[in-house]
Design a protein around this motif. Structure first.
Motif, PDB file in Angstrom:
ATOM      1  N   THR A   1       5.207  -4.365   5.327  1.00 11.18           N
ATOM      2  CA  THR A   1       3.797  -4.688   5.129  1.00 11.18           C
ATOM      3  C   THR A   1       3.560  -6.153   5.442  1.00 11.18           C
ATOM      4  O   THR A   1       4.431  -6.985   5.235  1.00 11.18           O
ATOM      5  CB  THR A   1       3.364  -4.387   3.688  1.00 11.18           C
ATOM      6  OG1 THR A   1       2.059  -4.938   3.469  1.00 11.18           O
ATOM      7  CG2 THR A   1       4.295  -4.990   2.659  1.00 11.18           C
TER       8      THR A   1
ATOM      9  N   ASN B   1       0.933  -7.888   4.170  1.00 16.42           N
ATOM     10  CA  ASN B   1       0.070  -8.511   3.155  1.00 16.42           C
ATOM     11  C   ASN B   1       0.907  -9.434   2.291  1.00 16.42           C
ATOM     12  O   ASN B   1       1.506  -9.015   1.320  1.00 16.42           O
ATOM     13  CB  ASN B   1      -0.550  -7.434   2.242  1.00 16.42           C
ATOM     14  CG  ASN B   1      -1.367  -6.429   2.988  1.00 16.42           C
ATOM     15  OD1 ASN B   1      -1.860  -6.698   4.063  1.00 16.42           O
ATOM     16  ND2 ASN B   1      -1.505  -5.254   2.401  1.00 16.42           N
TER      17      ASN B   1
ATOM     18  N   ASP C   1      -7.153   4.315  -0.887  1.00 15.50           N
ATOM     19  CA  ASP C   1      -7.895   3.180  -0.341  1.00 15.50           C
ATOM     20  C   ASP C   1      -6.899   2.126   0.151  1.00 15.50           C
ATOM     21  O   ASP C   1      -5.896   1.869  -0.498  1.00 15.50           O
ATOM     22  CB  ASP C   1      -8.773   2.605  -1.471  1.00 15.50           C
ATOM     23  CG  ASP C   1      -9.679   1.487  -1.013  1.00 15.50           C
ATOM     24  OD1 ASP C   1     -10.320   0.860  -1.873  1.00 15.50           O
ATOM     25  OD2 ASP C   1      -9.739   1.247   0.208  1.00 15.50           O
ATOM     26  N   VAL C   2      -7.190   1.510   1.305  1.00 15.98           N
ATOM     27  CA  VAL C   2      -6.285   0.494   1.843  1.00 15.98           C
ATOM     28  C   VAL C   2      -6.219  -0.739   0.926  1.00 15.98           C
ATOM     29  O   VAL C   2      -5.286  -1.516   0.994  1.00 15.98           O
ATOM     30  CB  VAL C   2      -6.719   0.102   3.284  1.00 15.98           C
ATOM     31  CG1 VAL C   2      -7.994  -0.729   3.255  1.00 15.98           C
ATOM     32  CG2 VAL C   2      -5.625  -0.641   4.008  1.00 15.98           C
ATOM     33  N   ASP C   3      -7.228  -0.875   0.059  1.00 10.84           N
ATOM     34  CA  ASP C   3      -7.251  -2.037  -0.842  1.00 10.84           C
ATOM     35  C   ASP C   3      -6.566  -1.750  -2.174  1.00 10.84           C
ATOM     36  O   ASP C   3      -6.523  -2.612  -3.043  1.00 10.84           O
ATOM     37  CB  ASP C   3      -8.707  -2.476  -1.085  1.00 10.84           C
ATOM     38  CG  ASP C   3      -9.347  -2.996   0.194  1.00 10.84           C
ATOM     39  OD1 ASP C   3     -10.582  -2.921   0.315  1.00 10.84           O
ATOM     40  OD2 ASP C   3      -8.597  -3.469   1.066  1.00 10.84           O
ATOM     41  N   GLU C   4      -6.024  -0.548  -2.320  1.00 13.99           N
ATOM     42  CA  GLU C   4      -5.317  -0.194  -3.566  1.00 13.99           C
ATOM     43  C   GLU C   4      -3.861  -0.616  -3.385  1.00 13.99           C
ATOM     44  O   GLU C   4      -3.119   0.000  -2.630  1.00 13.99           O
ATOM     45  CB  GLU C   4      -5.376   1.327  -3.715  1.00 13.99           C
ATOM     46  CG  GLU C   4      -5.346   1.836  -5.130  1.00 13.99           C
ATOM     47  CD  GLU C   4      -5.455   3.354  -5.136  1.00 13.99           C
ATOM     48  OE1 GLU C   4      -6.537   3.857  -4.790  1.00 13.99           O
ATOM     49  OE2 GLU C   4      -4.440   4.011  -5.431  1.00 13.99           O
ATOM     50  N   CYS C   5      -3.467  -1.687  -4.072  1.00 14.86           N
ATOM     51  CA  CYS C   5      -2.153  -2.279  -3.794  1.00 14.86           C
ATOM     52  C   CYS C   5      -1.320  -2.452  -5.040  1.00 14.86           C
ATOM     53  O   CYS C   5      -1.846  -2.582  -6.143  1.00 14.86           O
ATOM     54  CB  CYS C   5      -2.318  -3.678  -3.192  1.00 14.86           C
ATOM     55  SG  CYS C   5      -3.138  -3.660  -1.636  1.00 14.86           S
TER      56      CYS C   5
ATOM     57  N   ASN D   1       0.854  -1.196   0.000  1.00 10.15           N
ATOM     58  CA  ASN D   1       0.000   0.000   0.000  1.00 10.15           C
ATOM     59  C   ASN D   1       0.874   1.225   0.000  1.00 10.15           C
ATOM     60  O   ASN D   1       1.612   1.442   0.953  1.00 10.15           O
ATOM     61  CB  ASN D   1      -0.794   0.081   1.305  1.00 10.15           C
ATOM     62  CG  ASN D   1      -2.111  -0.612   1.195  1.00 10.15           C
ATOM     63  OD1 ASN D   1      -2.467  -1.391   2.041  1.00 10.15           O
ATOM     64  ND2 ASN D   1      -2.851  -0.328   0.144  1.00 10.15           N
TER      65      ASN D   1
ATOM     66  N   ILE E   1      -9.763 -11.059   2.769  1.00 11.72           N
ATOM     67  CA  ILE E   1      -8.565 -10.534   3.430  1.00 11.72           C
ATOM     68  C   ILE E   1      -7.639 -11.660   3.867  1.00 11.72           C
ATOM     69  O   ILE E   1      -6.581 -11.423   4.437  1.00 11.72           O
ATOM     70  CB  ILE E   1      -8.912  -9.640   4.648  1.00 11.72           C
ATOM     71  CG1 ILE E   1      -9.876 -10.370   5.596  1.00 11.72           C
ATOM     72  CG2 ILE E   1      -9.496  -8.325   4.188  1.00 11.72           C
ATOM     73  CD1 ILE E   1     -10.006  -9.708   6.946  1.00 11.72           C
TER      74      ILE E   1
ATOM     75  N   LYS F   1      -4.093  -6.969   5.583  1.00  7.11           N
ATOM     76  CA  LYS F   1      -5.089  -5.928   5.810  1.00  7.11           C
ATOM     77  C   LYS F   1      -5.839  -5.623   4.523  1.00  7.11           C
ATOM     78  O   LYS F   1      -7.015  -5.284   4.525  1.00  7.11           O
ATOM     79  CB  LYS F   1      -4.420  -4.633   6.265  1.00  7.11           C
ATOM     80  CG  LYS F   1      -3.840  -4.682   7.641  1.00  7.11           C
ATOM     81  CD  LYS F   1      -3.224  -3.341   7.995  1.00  7.11           C
ATOM     82  CE  LYS F   1      -2.137  -3.527   9.026  1.00  7.11           C
ATOM     83  NZ  LYS F   1      -1.331  -2.347   9.232  1.00  7.11           N
ATOM     84  N   SER F   2      -5.135  -5.720   3.401  1.00 10.61           N
ATOM     85  CA  SER F   2      -5.750  -5.349   2.120  1.00 10.61           C
ATOM     86  C   SER F   2      -6.485  -6.540   1.529  1.00 10.61           C
ATOM     87  O   SER F   2      -6.115  -7.687   1.772  1.00 10.61           O
ATOM     88  CB  SER F   2      -4.680  -4.887   1.145  1.00 10.61           C
ATOM     89  OG  SER F   2      -3.924  -3.866   1.725  1.00 10.61           O
TER      90      SER F   2
END
Lengths: 287, 223
Positions: free
Chosen positions: A233, A235, A215-219, A209, B176, A255-256
């Protein structure tokens, strides 16, 4: 002199930023799609594979992949056919490698061997009611966050390198007759090799991220990250892939969200990685 | 995959919140015959040597988890998922102790433990980034089984555990976490994910009902 001083200063400030604010330091590079060493984030580090490195053993390999170095030796023993596992392994490491990595690697390898992913277990049949057992000794010499990629490549290469001598038992035996192992004769001039069903390949990805991401989901998907980046990170996605797009293991926690787009990108990278490693191993075998 | 069938459904869910009087929060969660208890203590004092200046220290322990496969799931799935969900910056220099105890195993431990932890965190009123739930799907002989018990799991060719957080746009939620083991293709994975999404909706509904019951009981006492 001034140029040298200013170079030293800029180097020092880069190292200082890396030490005091690693997130900001790496963010500058990763948001542009490259690692600090210039490698694109979609590219894996180089692999170096050597086989027959140990002349005393029946098969061996040495793999340097990314920051990890792993050696694998195979020794054969012949025994009466039974339902015991045909492949036994031990994983050892030098002090600098964490115990958690070794335990994870043991679990992965255990599961792959129990699924008979590498080769058909009937190939271990030596005839005369005898069977080969492969004893793998895996030594992890160094790691850079992950060892499973180098370890799995080393195991694949060692299996490819393993030379099976032919076995001869002088007396004709009936099916239920007792076999005297001391009478078994091994002919090392007539050898055969394993035919591998598949050469599973492990790859690891981190979903990063950026600081500026809304957005936290934008990776961003990072292939083959090193230890420093993994600490930024949590993830992390690990995948073991085989031929014909078969997947043996996949795990992700973070988290993402693991969206379909990100998963597709990971699968493309994993398949590409599988293709490259398999091609390399087949070239080594063909030599 | 158009001929794949689905069998089974989410087993009966039961939960008792705040059943441990000495803990700050607790949940006894049952999914079929599988039972996991979760107790939470904190946020509370923490030793100076373990204190984190900017965030809360979260200590998670999973009791009586002995087999290697489950230990691996605990380390890579259960603990990270629970930790990531908690808003740790709200209570810096404190500690939150979460204890998960397996009372009965029937299927996979990880999904039941994750759901139990989420309910206990809701009972505790700990600020979370999102709530979460876990679903297990197994696949064997062209058939998917939702929430398999131990027997169904032992016969499966592949086993999938998906963890979701709620989402407005994605049915069931956003993924997730996942752990998929066995021999399968991407198509099988996607189909398993689709079935898991429907079960996740039911689990999130269950959370809503349980918390409403708890709050309604509290309001009755207060009123």
């Amino acid at each position: 002199m001034e140029t040298t001083d200013s170079n030293l200063l800029s180097l020092a400030s880069g190292e200082l930023l890396k030490k005091f604010d690693p997130q900001k330091y790496f963010d500058q590079f990763l948001s542009e799609g490259v690692y600090p060493d210039g490698r694109p984030v979609s590219q894996f580090r180089e692999s170096n594979v050597k086989t027959s490195v140990d002349r005393e053993s029946d098969g061996s390999s040495y793999v340097q992949q990314g920051g990890a170095c792993v050696s694998c030796t195979v020794n054969l023993s012949v025994a009466i056919s039974s339902s015991e596992p045909g492949v036994l392994f031990t994983i050892e490491s030098l002090g600098s490698v964490s115990e958690d990595l070794i335990t994870d690697a043991q679990n992965f390898l255990d599961r792959l061997l129990s699924k008979n992913v590498f080769f058909d277990i009937s190939q271990l049949d030596a005839g005369h009611n005898l069977r080969w057992t492969l004893h793998l000794k895996i030594m992890v010499l160094s790691s850079d966050g992950f060892i499973m990629d180098a370890l799995l490549t080393a195991v694949n290469a060692a299996f490819m390198d393993t030379k099976f001598p032919s076995v001869f038992y002088p007396e004709i035996t009936e099916e239920d007759a007792t076999i005297d192992l001391s009478k078994v004769k091994i002919n090392r001039e007539k050898i055969s090799r394993l035919t591998l069903k598949d050469t599973p390949v492990y790859s690891v990805y981190v979903l990063y991220n950026s600081w500026n991401a809304a957005d936290v989901d934008e990776c961003i998907v990072l292939c083959d990250p090193n230890k420093e980046i993994c600490e930024l990170t949590q993830n992390r996605c690990e995948i073991i892939i085989g031929k014909n797009d078969l997947i043996y293991e996949m795990s992700y926690a973070g988290k993402s969200a693991l969206t379909e787009t990100i998963l597709s990108e990971i699968m493309i990278c994993a398949k590409r990685r599988y293709g490259k490693i398999s091609e390399g191993l087949n070239k080594i075998r063909a030599r | 995959m158009s001929n794949s069938r689905i069998k089974g459904k989410l087993r009966t869910l039961r939960c008792d919140l705040g059943f441990l009087k000495r803990a700050d929060a607790s949940a006894s969660y049952e999914q079929g015959k599988a039972i996991v208890w979760c107790s939470i203590n904190g946020p509370g004092d923490v030793m100076a040597s373990k204190r984190l200046t900017m965030k809360m220290l979260v200590e998670i322990s999973n009791r009586h988890v002995n087999d290697q496969d489950t230990k691996k799931l605990v380390d890579t799935l259960v603990n990270p998922i629970v930790e990531h969900a908690i808003e740790r910056t709200k209570n810096p220099r404190t500690t939150l102790v979460i204890t998960l105890q397996e009372m009965n195993r029937d299927g996979e431990y990880a999904p039941v433990a994750i759901n139990s932890a989420c309910l206990a965190l809701l009972d505790a009123g700990i600020e979370m980034r999102y709530i979460f739930c876990a679903v297990c799907i197994s696949y064997g002989n062209g058939v998917f089984t939702v929430d398999p018990d131990s027997v169904a799991l032992s016969e499966a060719e592949a086993r999938f555990i998906f963890i979701f957080k709620p989402s407005i746009t994605d049915l069931g939620g956003k993924v997730i976490g996942c752990d998929a083991s066995g021999v399968y293709t991407m198509e099988i994975y996607k189909e398993a994910l689709n079935y898991a999404r429907h079960s996740a909706l039911k689990i999130f509904d269950f959370y809503r009902v349980k918390i409403q019951e708890k709050l309604a009981a509290s309001l009755r006492i207060a009123g």
